[in-house]
Scaffold this motif. Structure first.
Motif, PDB file in Angstrom:
ATOM      1  N   LEU A 162      31.361  33.997  -9.070  1.00 17.92           N
ATOM      2  CA  LEU A 162      31.015  34.130  -7.608  1.00 17.92           C
ATOM      3  C   LEU A 162      32.080  33.840  -6.478  1.00 17.92           C
ATOM      4  N   ARG A 163      33.343  33.780  -7.180  1.00 18.62           N
ATOM      5  CA  ARG A 163      34.494  33.484  -6.072  1.00 18.62           C
ATOM      6  C   ARG A 163      35.434  34.558  -5.598  1.00 18.62           C
ATOM      7  N   SER A 164      35.124  35.494  -6.349  1.00 18.60           N
ATOM      8  CA  SER A 164      36.060  36.860  -6.163  1.00 18.60           C
ATOM      9  C   SER A 164      35.740  37.200  -4.732  1.00 18.60           C
ATOM     10  N   PRO A 165      36.492  37.750  -4.281  1.00 18.89           N
ATOM     11  CA  PRO A 165      36.433  38.414  -2.857  1.00 18.89           C
ATOM     12  C   PRO A 165      35.553  39.672  -2.888  1.00 18.89           C
ATOM     13  N   ILE A 166      35.273  40.299  -3.998  1.00 22.65           N
ATOM     14  CA  ILE A 166      34.191  41.395  -3.993  1.00 22.65           C
ATOM     15  C   ILE A 166      32.814  40.598  -4.101  1.00 22.65           C
ATOM     16  N   THR A 167      32.648  39.391  -3.966  1.00 22.33           N
ATOM     17  CA  THR A 167      31.275  38.971  -4.271  1.00 22.33           C
ATOM     18  C   THR A 167      30.437  38.924  -2.761  1.00 22.33           C
ATOM     19  N   THR A 168      29.251  39.580  -2.936  1.00 25.49           N
ATOM     20  CA  THR A 168      28.462  39.704  -1.732  1.00 25.49           C
ATOM     21  C   THR A 168      27.153  38.563  -1.867  1.00 25.49           C
ATOM     22  N   VAL A 262      49.953  44.192 -15.726  1.00 29.78           N
ATOM     23  CA  VAL A 262      49.289  42.972 -16.341  1.00 29.78           C
ATOM     24  C   VAL A 262      49.041  41.861 -15.140  1.00 29.78           C
ATOM     25  N   MET A 263      47.711  41.710 -14.867  1.00 25.02           N
ATOM     26  CA  MET A 263      47.328  40.599 -13.881  1.00 25.02           C
ATOM     27  C   MET A 263      47.031  39.301 -14.496  1.00 25.02           C
ATOM     28  N   LEU A 264      47.903  38.281 -14.359  1.00 34.16           N
ATOM     29  CA  LEU A 264      47.490  37.103 -15.376  1.00 34.16           C
ATOM     30  C   LEU A 264      46.783  36.188 -13.979  1.00 34.16           C
ATOM     31  N   THR A 265      45.453  36.311 -14.012  1.00 35.59           N
ATOM     32  CA  THR A 265      44.787  35.690 -12.946  1.00 35.59           C
ATOM     33  C   THR A 265      44.139  34.330 -13.284  1.00 35.59           C
ATOM     34  N   ASP A 266      44.643  33.594 -12.403  1.00 41.14           N
ATOM     35  CA  ASP A 266      44.265  32.194 -12.497  1.00 41.14           C
ATOM     36  C   ASP A 266      42.924  31.518 -11.887  1.00 41.14           C
ATOM     37  N   LEU A 267      41.886  31.450 -12.523  1.00 36.48           N
ATOM     38  CA  LEU A 267      40.672  31.139 -11.779  1.00 36.48           C
ATOM     39  C   LEU A 267      40.419  29.856 -11.222  1.00 36.48           C
ATOM     40  N   LEU A 268      41.265  28.766 -11.663  1.00 38.22           N
ATOM     41  CA  LEU A 268      41.271  27.652 -10.946  1.00 38.22           C
ATOM     42  C   LEU A 268      42.262  27.496  -9.602  1.00 38.22           C
ATOM     43  N   ASP A 271      45.274  32.306  -8.072  1.00 36.55           N
ATOM     44  CA  ASP A 271      46.554  33.042  -7.966  1.00 36.55           C
ATOM     45  C   ASP A 271      46.678  33.851  -8.926  1.00 36.55           C
ATOM     46  N   CYS A 272      47.629  34.844  -8.930  1.00 29.77           N
ATOM     47  CA  CYS A 272      48.076  35.798  -9.933  1.00 29.77           C
ATOM     48  C   CYS A 272      49.391  36.021 -10.239  1.00 29.77           C
ATOM     49  N   ILE A 273      49.827  36.109 -11.430  1.00 33.93           N
ATOM     50  CA  ILE A 273      51.065  36.585 -11.638  1.00 33.93           C
ATOM     51  C   ILE A 273      51.336  38.179 -12.124  1.00 33.93           C
ATOM     52  N   ILE A 274      51.970  38.903 -11.666  1.00 30.74           N
ATOM     53  CA  ILE A 274      51.982  40.135 -12.104  1.00 30.74           C
ATOM     54  C   ILE A 274      52.887  40.672 -12.920  1.00 30.74           C
ATOM     55  N   GLY A 302      46.689  33.400  -3.814  1.00 28.27           N
ATOM     56  CA  GLY A 302      45.357  33.899  -3.460  1.00 28.27           C
ATOM     57  C   GLY A 302      44.814  35.290  -3.675  1.00 28.27           C
ATOM     58  N   VAL A 303      45.388  35.871  -4.783  1.00 25.44           N
ATOM     59  CA  VAL A 303      44.965  36.927  -5.145  1.00 25.44           C
ATOM     60  C   VAL A 303      44.137  36.891  -6.509  1.00 25.44           C
ATOM     61  N   LEU A 304      42.974  37.363  -6.487  1.00 29.03           N
ATOM     62  CA  LEU A 304      42.118  37.403  -7.984  1.00 29.03           C
ATOM     63  C   LEU A 304      41.522  38.720  -8.507  1.00 29.03           C
TER      64      LEU A 304
END
Length: 321
Positions: A162-168, A262-268, A271-274, A302-304
């Motif tokens: 429930l932390r992604s920018p897509i969350t409503t 490949v998106m390496l998304t860090d949930l904590l 951020d993201c490494i592409i 800041g990208v998730l």
């Protein structure tokens, strides 16, 4: 927002509910739960299926709640279909061109250039399971606690707890109601347990990582393939980066795509490494305003979200050029 309902389906025809190929948790759970919704309406001819192998976290969560994963049907030729959690032709089950798509239930942008089914429900939520959960709750359907837990897991997975920018607000509301039904008092702890079972990347080979949560898109004639890897610490995956880049290059030799990511998304850390490869991969520097280190690595703070933060700028770029 779209909700088109002109049902003209013959009662008794078997109708298969299917998520996309390379299914994530939401694709499988939304099919499973939409079958429950249909059966509650007396439509027992609706059957949930999956069109591809499921990932490790999907296996774990169905086993955790002692529920059966929908049966596997790889080719849907000649069948009546409900598409859930997707509409894009490149993500549809094999044989969809020879099937009849009679309904769509989704939370993505609508892509139905080839066919327009008589029944379409699209909502801009963070998860298709949110949409189905809303239908079940509004129809006063009794949801069993284990099914509520399953649906909650899918919403948490798709919205990154429930932390992604897509969350409503609807995602949060439905998640709260499902957690109460499931008897899950601490959603954060449940989310961590879920992501712990998903964070197994160091045990996998590069090709397994790339194919776990992969989606293909058509960006105005430019072929784009994006894998999302969600982890509690993307820095730990640094030792995997060379292997992943080599695998991307290998895939592009056998199955060429303009851009593979490949998106390496860090949930904590949020951020993201592409990691990227392809004959148009350098365009990512213009799209995101950041340099590709060594030609294939980019850091995006800041990208998730693949859906909200990575794919839209790519689609926008190739629409304008």
């Amino acid at each position: 927002m779209m909700d088109i309902n002109t049902d003209n389906i013959l009662i008794g025809d078997t109708i298969y509910i299917s998520g996309h190929k390379k299914p994530d948790l939401d694709a499988v759970v939304s099919a499973y739960s939409y079958q429950i919704y249909r059966h509650a309406r007396g439509d027992f001819n609706y059957i949930a299926i999956r069109s591809d192998d499921v990932n490790a976290v999907t296996k774990w969560i169905f086993n955790h709640f002692k529920l059966d994963i929908p049966m596997l049907i790889r080719d849907v030729s000649g069948k009546k279909l409900v598409l859930v959690d997707h509409t894009d032709p490149v993500q549809r089950p094999d044989g969809w061109e020879r099937a009849e798509i009679i309904e769509v239930v989704d939370h993505h942008n609508l892509k139905l250039e080839t066919t327009v089914p008589p029944k379409i429900t699209i909502r801009p939520y963070g998860s298709t399971s949110t949409l189905v959960g809303q239908k079940l709750i509004q129809a006063n359907v009794k949801i069993q606690p284990n099914v509520a837990g399953l649906m909650l897991a899918a919403i948490i997975d798709d919205t990154l707890a429930l932390r992604s920018p897509i969350t409503t607000y609807v995602d949060r509301s439905i998640a709260g109601q499902l957690s109460a039904i499931a008897g899950i008092s601490d959603i954060s702890s449940f989310a961590r347990e879920l992501f712990d079972h998903k964070d197994i990347w160091l045990k996998l080979k590069a090709n397994q990582i790339i194919n776990t949560d992969i989606k293909e898109f058509d960006a105005n004639g430019t072929s784009v393939v994006i894998t999302q890897v969600e982890t509690m610490d993307n820095q730990k995956l640094s030792k995997k980066e060379p292997e992943l880049v080599l695998e991307l290059k290998k895939l592009n030799r056998t199955q060429p795509k303009d851009i593979r990511i490949v998106m390496l998304t860090d949930l904590l850390r949020n951020d993201c490494i592409i990691l990227a490869d392809g004959n148009k991969a350098q365009d990512l520097e213009k799209i995101f305003g950041t340099q590709l280190e060594k030609g294939n690595r980019m850091y995006l703070p800041g990208v998730l979200s693949r859906k909200k933060q990575v794919l839209p700028p790519i689609l926008d770029y190739y629409t304008k050029i």
